[in-house]
Design a protein around this motif. Structure first.
Motif, short mmCIF file in Angstrom:
data_model
loop_
_atom_site.label_atom_id
_atom_site.label_comp_id
_atom_site.label_asym_id
_atom_site.label_seq_id
_atom_site.Cartn_x
_atom_site.Cartn_y
_atom_site.Cartn_z
N ILE A 211 0.68 -1.13 0.12
CA ILE A 211 0.02 0.07 0.15
C ILE A 211 0.80 1.38 -0.06
CG2 ILE A 211 -2.17 1.10 0.91
CD1 ILE A 211 -2.19 -1.34 2.76
N ALA A 212 1.93 1.26 0.84
CA ALA A 212 2.63 2.64 1.15
C ALA A 212 3.20 3.02 -0.33
CB ALA A 212 3.72 2.28 1.97
N PRO A 213 3.01 4.17 -0.71
CA PRO A 213 3.74 4.84 -1.97
C PRO A 213 5.07 5.19 -2.10
CG PRO A 213 2.52 6.46 -0.90
CD PRO A 213 2.07 5.21 -0.04
N PHE A 214 5.68 5.04 -0.86
CA PHE A 214 7.07 5.16 -0.94
C PHE A 214 7.75 4.36 -0.04
CE2 PHE A 214 5.36 9.23 -2.46
CZ PHE A 214 6.31 9.44 -3.72
N ASP A 215 9.16 4.17 0.10
CA ASP A 215 9.92 3.63 1.06
C ASP A 215 9.88 4.60 2.32
OD1 ASP A 215 11.89 2.90 3.14
OD2 ASP A 215 13.06 1.82 1.38
N PRO A 216 9.43 4.06 3.58
CA PRO A 216 9.22 4.92 4.59
C PRO A 216 10.74 5.68 5.21
CG PRO A 216 9.05 2.63 5.35
CD PRO A 216 9.31 2.72 3.88
N ALA A 217 11.57 4.96 4.88
CA ALA A 217 12.91 5.46 5.46
C ALA A 217 13.80 6.46 4.50
CB ALA A 217 13.68 4.26 5.95
N MET A 218 13.23 6.56 3.28
CA MET A 218 13.91 7.11 1.99
C MET A 218 13.44 8.79 2.13
SD MET A 218 16.12 4.99 0.20
CE MET A 218 15.90 5.40 -1.34
#
Lengths: 306, 316
Positions: free
Chosen positions: A65-72
């Motif tokens: 679901i997440a559109p991006f990498d959360p740590a990037m």
């Protein structure tokens, strides 16, 4: 306990014994169905259950679901919500929505694992305390007094500051200071159940202590334990959020709803970048509220008197 | 009754002892030792060992505990690693503001919870009851720091009605009005959380009492509804609330950590955070011990009060 062995082989005794087994087999699904039908009537509890299940789904499917990498770092820092970043970006330039989604994993993991640990331990200790009574009970109750005298959040902060903060220590320390409540609850139920005739009958039939405790006493004490565990999940999630907010919980870059709110302690973030702190705060509120509704529904459903 | 009080106090003694043991063990889990914290890292190892020997850090654990405890009994909590001030004095300075905040919040919380809970019970299953139950759920489910930040945003930043934090205005003339304006937001947050939990207890307790026979008797005698509610029902419904209030005290002291941090309130909660950041273990241990003592003493006090308030309880 002093029943001579030959009596157990007496056909009369066997009859009682097999009747009892049959009763247990037929009664179990009936009880659960009754509780479920009472639970379903509680509209808020059903809504809470649906929200909780949705959150579990979000946690499990986070990578999809997440559109991006959360740590990037994926955009300019502190950008307002836009078509690309629905909830904007944080002070380093990471996508807030993706972090929010991944943080669901942290909260639910801490909530469920902590509760599983301390409810198991507290139940065993509470059953032992009530069943054996005497000095065992006295010592266990005084130990629960000791643990319960420490103000919860304060002592947890101190222990975590000593042990270092990561998810494992948070879970272990939360569990370490939460079990006494369950132990006392279970002790109370077991003390009441112990007086019932069927338990005395079990003792008279010479059943082993573990068998009486786990097969005969425990199933009748489980209602309050499950209700307590449900509220426990909500409060463990809240505690983790509080610890992470203070910087003593889950450490960045790992996202947690609590540590996402930390930045809002600065007045500029609080005033000018509400997208950084309103969504994680709202997520904590929604999650805790949903789980508390489920707990409330379970409590009403188990308490047939209402 | 007197025998009961003595018994309760005697039971509290081993608990107090256990609290000191747990507290001591937490200190010993801490990495490093005071010697390494104070002294230049380039000091030769032999010197460090000598210093450790001098401070008794090489002694057996049990002996160290004995020494720590005997200092404690003389009111000595050791010295802070960061300010080098006596810990007992640092805590004494901070205790007042925290107790002020906690007692004001408890008072506000109960002042909301008791009338709302009683009215909810009297008007069971009406719209008022549902709205109040809903609000009480929000009170128990909202994180204190989120509510606190939200209120600062609305009342301090946007409306500019109240200060964002602190206990007094810096450089201001001080006074009670100034103190109260600083207290409104933190007291409201803690009070709202307390009320959220207590409303349901008061409501349940009141419903329980309303079902009792003696209330029906009072009504049948033709007593005025106001007298029945306030004199016969409320007084009995409030007895179980005594214990529930005592349960709030550890939560208020713990919650003060978050609230004092957000509102920059100079109490023991803020001192806890400062001590954690500076790894000031003696201060942390002192704080923990003092907080546990407060909880233990208030629990003892409420147990005794409860048995005095409800004659049905036997003094065993």
């Amino acid at each position: 306990m002093s029943v001579p062995q030959y009596q157990l082989n007496d056909p009369g005794v066997k009859q009682i014994y097999s009747d009892e087994i049959q009763l247990e087999d037929t009664a179990e699904p009936g009880v659960i169905r009754q509780i479920w039908s009472r639970f379903v009537r509680h509209k808020l509890a059903v809504a809470g259950l649906i929200v909780t299940l949705l959150l579990v789904l979000v946690a499990l499917l986070a990578p999809l679901i997440a559109p991006f990498d959360p740590a990037m770092v994926t955009g300019s820092f502190s950008a307002a919500p836009s078509g690309e970043h629905w909830l904007g970006t944080d002070q380093v330039g990471r996508d807030v929505l993706s972090r929010l989604i991944y943080a669901t994993q942290v909260s639910l993991l801490v909530g469920f694992v902590t509760v599983a640990l301390y409810v198991t331990f507290g139940t065993l200790v509470g059953m032992a305390s009530a069943y054996f009574g005497g000095w065992v009970d006295m010592v266990i109750m005084r130990v629960t007094d000791m643990f319960m005298a420490f103000p919860f959040l304060m002592v947890i902060l101190v222990v975590i500051s000593v042990l270092g903060s990561n998810m494992t220590t948070i879970i272990l320390v939360l569990a370490l200071f939460s079990w006494p409540g369950v132990a006392r609850l279970v002790r109370g139920s077991v003390l009441a159940i112990k007086q019932l005739d069927y338990v005395k009958a079990g003792i008279a039939l010479g059943y082993s202590t573990p068998r009486i405790l786990f097969v005969h006493v425990f199933p009748n004490a489980i209602g309050p334990i499950i209700v307590n565990a449900t509220f426990g999940i909500a409060s463990a999630i809240m505690s983790e959020a509080g610890l992470s907010f203070l910087g003593m919980g889950v450490q960045p870059p790992t996202a947690s709803w609590g540590n996402m709110l930390t930045d809002a302690q600065s007045l500029t973030v609080l005033t000018d970048q509400p997208w950084l702190w309103v969504p994680p705060g709202a997520m904590i509120l929604i999650t805790v509220l949903a789980i508390n509704f489920v707990g409330d529904g379970l409590r009403d459903a188990w308490d047939a008197r209402q | 009754m007197f025998a009961y009080v003595i018994r309760r106090v005697l039971i509290a003694i081993p608990v107090l002892f256990g609290i000191t043991v747990i507290n001591f063990l937490i200190i010993k889990l801490a990495p490093g030792n005071p010697v390494e914290m104070f002294i230049d890292p380039n000091t030769p190892k032999e010197l460090l060992d000598a210093k450790k020997e001098l401070l008794g850090l090489n002694a057996p654990l049990l002996f160290q505990y004995y020494q720590w405890l005997s200092n404690l009994l003389q009111g000595q909590l050791g010295y802070s690693f960061s300010t080098f001030a006596p810990v007992a004095e640092m805590i004494r300075e901070r205790l007042g503001p925290t107790l002020l905040l906690a007692s004001a919040s408890l008072f506000v919380g109960l002042a909301i919870a008791i009338p709302v809970g009683v009215l909810s019970a009297l008007k069971q299953n009406t719209r008022f009851d549902y709205i109040m139950t809903g609000l009480s759920f929000i009170g128990t489910s909202i994180p204190q720091f989120f509510l606190g930040l939200g209120l600062i945003y609305i009342f301090a930043v946007q409306l500019k009605l109240l200060p964002t934090g602190g206990m007094t205005t810096l450089g201001g003339s001080g006074g009670v009005g100034d103190l109260i304006s600083h207290m409104i937001l933190p007291v409201f947050v803690l009070g709202f959380v307390v009320a959220g939990k207590k409303v349901r207890y008061v409501r349940a307790s009141m419903l329980d009492v309303l079902k009792q026979d003696y209330l029906r008797t009072a009504q049948a005698k033709g007593l005025h509804a106001f007298v029945v509610t306030n004199k016969h029902a409320l007084r009995n419904a409030l007895i179980p609330i005594i214990t529930v209030v005592a349960m709030e005290i550890p939560l208020l002291l713990g919650g003060s950590v978050l609230i004092e941090q957000i509102f920059q309130w100079p109490g023991i909660g803020q001192l806890t955070i400062q001590s954690i950041l500076s790894r000031d273990y003696p201060t942390l241990m002192g704080l923990n011990l003092v907080a546990a003592l407060i909880v233990l003493v208030t629990n003892l006090f409420t147990d005794i009060l409860y048995s005095a308030a409800d004659p049905r309880i036997t003094y065993r």
